[in-house]
Design an enzyme around this catalytic site. Structure first.
Site, PDB file in Angstrom:
ATOM      1  N   CYS A 270      -4.708  -1.563  -1.990  1.00 14.63           N
ATOM      2  CA  CYS A 270      -4.563   0.051  -1.919  1.00 14.63           C
ATOM      3  C   CYS A 270      -5.397   0.383  -3.162  1.00 14.63           C
ATOM      4  O   CYS A 270      -5.374  -0.277  -4.499  1.00 14.63           O
ATOM      5  CB  CYS A 270      -3.417   0.569  -2.242  1.00 14.63           C
ATOM      6  SG  CYS A 270      -3.420   2.395  -2.627  1.00 14.63           S
ATOM      7  N   ASN A 271      -6.961   0.915  -2.993  1.00 12.49           N
ATOM      8  CA  ASN A 271      -7.800   1.044  -3.987  1.00 12.49           C
ATOM      9  C   ASN A 271      -7.086   1.883  -5.021  1.00 12.49           C
ATOM     10  O   ASN A 271      -7.298   1.939  -6.356  1.00 12.49           O
ATOM     11  CB  ASN A 271      -9.020   1.750  -3.430  1.00 12.49           C
ATOM     12  CG  ASN A 271      -9.753   0.893  -2.421  1.00 12.49           C
ATOM     13  OD1 ASN A 271     -10.899   0.407  -2.886  1.00 12.49           O
ATOM     14  ND2 ASN A 271      -9.301   0.782  -1.078  1.00 12.49           N
TER      15      ASN A 271
ATOM     16  N   TYR B  71      -0.967   8.455  -2.064  1.00 18.48           N
ATOM     17  CA  TYR B  71      -1.051   8.177  -3.413  1.00 18.48           C
ATOM     18  C   TYR B  71      -2.262   9.159  -3.962  1.00 18.48           C
ATOM     19  O   TYR B  71      -2.225   9.559  -4.923  1.00 18.48           O
ATOM     20  CB  TYR B  71      -1.254   6.980  -3.727  1.00 18.48           C
ATOM     21  CG  TYR B  71      -0.022   6.200  -3.816  1.00 18.48           C
ATOM     22  CD1 TYR B  71       1.261   6.538  -3.610  1.00 18.48           C
ATOM     23  CD2 TYR B  71      -0.226   4.472  -4.100  1.00 18.48           C
ATOM     24  CE1 TYR B  71       2.392   5.700  -3.543  1.00 18.48           C
ATOM     25  CE2 TYR B  71       0.980   3.677  -3.978  1.00 18.48           C
ATOM     26  CZ  TYR B  71       2.020   4.269  -3.648  1.00 18.48           C
ATOM     27  OH  TYR B  71       3.367   3.404  -3.698  1.00 18.48           O
ATOM     28  N   GLY B  72      -3.250   9.566  -3.171  1.00 19.50           N
ATOM     29  CA  GLY B  72      -4.439  10.006  -3.316  1.00 19.50           C
ATOM     30  C   GLY B  72      -4.187  11.402  -4.234  1.00 19.50           C
ATOM     31  O   GLY B  72      -5.283  11.794  -4.968  1.00 19.50           O
TER      32      GLY B  72
ATOM     33  N   ASP C 165       0.821  -1.170  -0.117  1.00 19.23           N
ATOM     34  CA  ASP C 165       0.043  -0.052   0.082  1.00 19.23           C
ATOM     35  C   ASP C 165       0.694   1.277  -0.042  1.00 19.23           C
ATOM     36  O   ASP C 165       2.108   1.004   0.276  1.00 19.23           O
ATOM     37  CB  ASP C 165      -0.954  -0.036   1.428  1.00 19.23           C
ATOM     38  CG  ASP C 165      -1.786   1.216   1.273  1.00 19.23           C
ATOM     39  OD1 ASP C 165      -2.285   1.611   0.325  1.00 19.23           O
ATOM     40  OD2 ASP C 165      -2.067   1.828   2.342  1.00 19.23           O
ATOM     41  N   SER C 166       0.029   2.309  -0.338  1.00 21.41           N
ATOM     42  CA  SER C 166       1.039   3.511  -0.188  1.00 21.41           C
ATOM     43  C   SER C 166       1.500   3.899   1.477  1.00 21.41           C
ATOM     44  O   SER C 166       2.536   4.551   1.352  1.00 21.41           O
ATOM     45  CB  SER C 166       0.342   4.797  -0.384  1.00 21.41           C
ATOM     46  OG  SER C 166      -0.864   4.759   0.692  1.00 21.41           O
TER      47      SER C 166
ATOM     48  N   CYS D 219     -10.979   3.090   0.510  1.00 18.69           N
ATOM     49  CA  CYS D 219      -9.605   3.372   0.610  1.00 18.69           C
ATOM     50  C   CYS D 219      -9.372   2.309   1.725  1.00 18.69           C
ATOM     51  O   CYS D 219     -10.014   2.258   2.931  1.00 18.69           O
ATOM     52  CB  CYS D 219      -9.293   4.738   0.966  1.00 18.69           C
ATOM     53  SG  CYS D 219      -7.737   5.155   1.758  1.00 18.69           S
ATOM     54  N   THR D 220      -8.307   1.752   1.868  1.00 17.53           N
ATOM     55  CA  THR D 220      -7.951   0.782   2.921  1.00 17.53           C
ATOM     56  C   THR D 220      -7.527   1.129   4.262  1.00 17.53           C
ATOM     57  O   THR D 220      -7.331   0.607   5.191  1.00 17.53           O
ATOM     58  CB  THR D 220      -6.718  -0.401   2.238  1.00 17.53           C
ATOM     59  OG1 THR D 220      -5.677   0.197   1.927  1.00 17.53           O
ATOM     60  CG2 THR D 220      -7.453  -1.166   1.226  1.00 17.53           C
ATOM     61  N   HIS D 221      -7.300   2.707   4.194  1.00 22.37           N
ATOM     62  CA  HIS D 221      -6.915   3.233   5.169  1.00 22.37           C
ATOM     63  C   HIS D 221      -8.141   3.693   6.123  1.00 22.37           C
ATOM     64  O   HIS D 221      -8.029   3.456   7.481  1.00 22.37           O
ATOM     65  CB  HIS D 221      -6.339   4.766   5.262  1.00 22.37           C
ATOM     66  CG  HIS D 221      -4.907   4.597   5.068  1.00 22.37           C
ATOM     67  ND1 HIS D 221      -4.382   4.357   3.575  1.00 22.37           N
ATOM     68  CD2 HIS D 221      -3.742   5.167   5.428  1.00 22.37           C
ATOM     69  CE1 HIS D 221      -3.248   4.589   3.605  1.00 22.37           C
ATOM     70  NE2 HIS D 221      -2.355   4.964   4.783  1.00 22.37           N
TER      71      HIS D 221
HETATM   72  N1  DGL Z   1      -4.909   3.156   1.098  1.00 25.16           N
HETATM   73  C1  DGL Z   1      -4.866   3.659   0.085  1.00 25.16           C
HETATM   74  C2  DGL Z   1      -6.303   3.400  -0.811  1.00 25.16           C
HETATM   75  O1  DGL Z   1      -6.970   2.387  -0.693  1.00 25.16           O
HETATM   76  C3  DGL Z   1      -4.076   4.794  -0.316  1.00 25.16           C
HETATM   77  C4  DGL Z   1      -4.449   6.153  -0.087  1.00 25.16           C
HETATM   78  C5  DGL Z   1      -3.525   7.044  -0.266  1.00 25.16           C
HETATM   79  O2  DGL Z   1      -2.139   6.730  -0.404  1.00 25.16           O
HETATM   80  O3  DGL Z   1      -4.016   8.094  -0.694  1.00 25.16           O
HETATM   81  O4  DGL Z   1      -6.555   3.912  -1.699  1.00 25.16           O
END
Ligand code: DGL
Length: 275
Positions: free
Chosen positions: A87-88, A56-57, A24-25, A197-199
């Site tokens: 990570c989506n 990454y968003g 993931d990011s 988002c996985t966060h």
């Molecule tokens: N956990 C991420 C996702 O599912 C990354 C979010 C990010 O880095 O902005 O999109």
């Protein structure tokens, strides 16, 4: 979570105990790691967090694609037998091109739009996503395809990932951003909220404090784990030995503070190595 995963035990006449690579990011993919290690406990996992480049968003597709390719190579060099893009944002931006280059199974994470559209009684669904997911055509096509007859409110949530990365889940700032992002969904009277988002699963309690307990919140850890297990069986890649799988953690910017954040999120000791 147990309710949404069928019994995963299977009798196997083959075994492959190479690790599964998950990335993931940053720390968000740990929500997926938790579910995988709970349901596939004898698999070895390597988790790679690209903290140096999170989030990454707010990045362009080319940047995300380059990072995904670099990370996939790192994991393949460590002999992983399958890859999970936890990570989506990375999945919708980079999975198609990665599949063309890599010949091990790749499991991505995409927002649970289809189950949400089926579940919703009011036929109004909210999706919380990063900005890079919100504008992505693969994601928008998925919404169009699976949400026929359903009003979908796509809510980008800038700032949340950064707070989770910093271990600021309980801060006032996090609470006030969540209020801002959930208000439009409450106004629209959605009855189902998708965590895209996985966060965000790490914010479920905070989200429920704002929206109450009557709304359905959907995330993708269980379906991703199920799909991973299906791919492992199909490709004869399951580790059938009865030992407890190890989890190794890597980061592009390891530090004691990120280690602590990981430990709090995954409720186990974490030693972060650099990659
Ligand atoms: N956990 C991420 C996702 O599912 C990354 C979010 C990010 O880095 O902005 O999109």
């Amino acid at each position: 979570m147990n309710k949404t995963i069928d019994k995963l035990d299977t009798v196997l006449d083959f075994t492959d105990c190479r690790p599964i690579g998950i990335f993931d990011s940053g720390v968000g993919g740990l929500s997926i790691v938790k579910c995988i290690s709970q349901h596939l406990p004898n698999e070895h996992l390597i988790y790679l967090a690209d903290n140096l480049h999170a989030p990454y968003g707010d990045k362009a597709t080319t940047f995300i694609t380059d990072r995904v390719n670099i990370i996939a190579k790192q994991l393949i060099d460590r002999q992983v037998k399958a890859l999970v893009i936890a990570c989506n944002t990375a999945t919708v931006n980079a999975i198609d091109q990665l599949r063309k280059q890599v010949d091990i199974p790749i499991i991505g994470v995409e927002p649970a739009i289809k189950p949400a559209a089926i579940y919703s009684k009011t036929k109004r669904v909210g999706i919380l996503v990063t900005q890079a997911t919100a504008r992505n055509t693969r994601f928008l096509d998925l919404v169009k395809k699976h949400a026929v007859g359903v009003e979908v409110i796509i809510q980008p949530c800038p700032g949340l990932v950064e707070l989770i990365e910093q271990g600021e889940i309980n801060s006032d700032r996090c609470g006030s951003l969540l209020h801002d992002y959930l208000s439009p969904l409450l106004t629209k009277k959605v009855d189902t909220i998708v965590l895209g988002c996985t966060h965000y699963p790490f914010l479920i309690n905070k989200i429920e404090n704002i929206i109450g307990h009557s709304m359905k919140i959907m995330d993708t850890a269980a379906p991703v784990t199920k799909e991973l297990h299906r791919q492992l069986i199909k490709n004869k890649l399951c580790c059938a030995e009865k030992q407890q799988g190890k989890i190794e953690f890597f980061s592009s910017n390891p530090s004691k503070s990120i280690e602590k954040v990981c430990e709090n999120l995954i409720s186990q000791p974490v030693i972060l190595k650099s990659f």
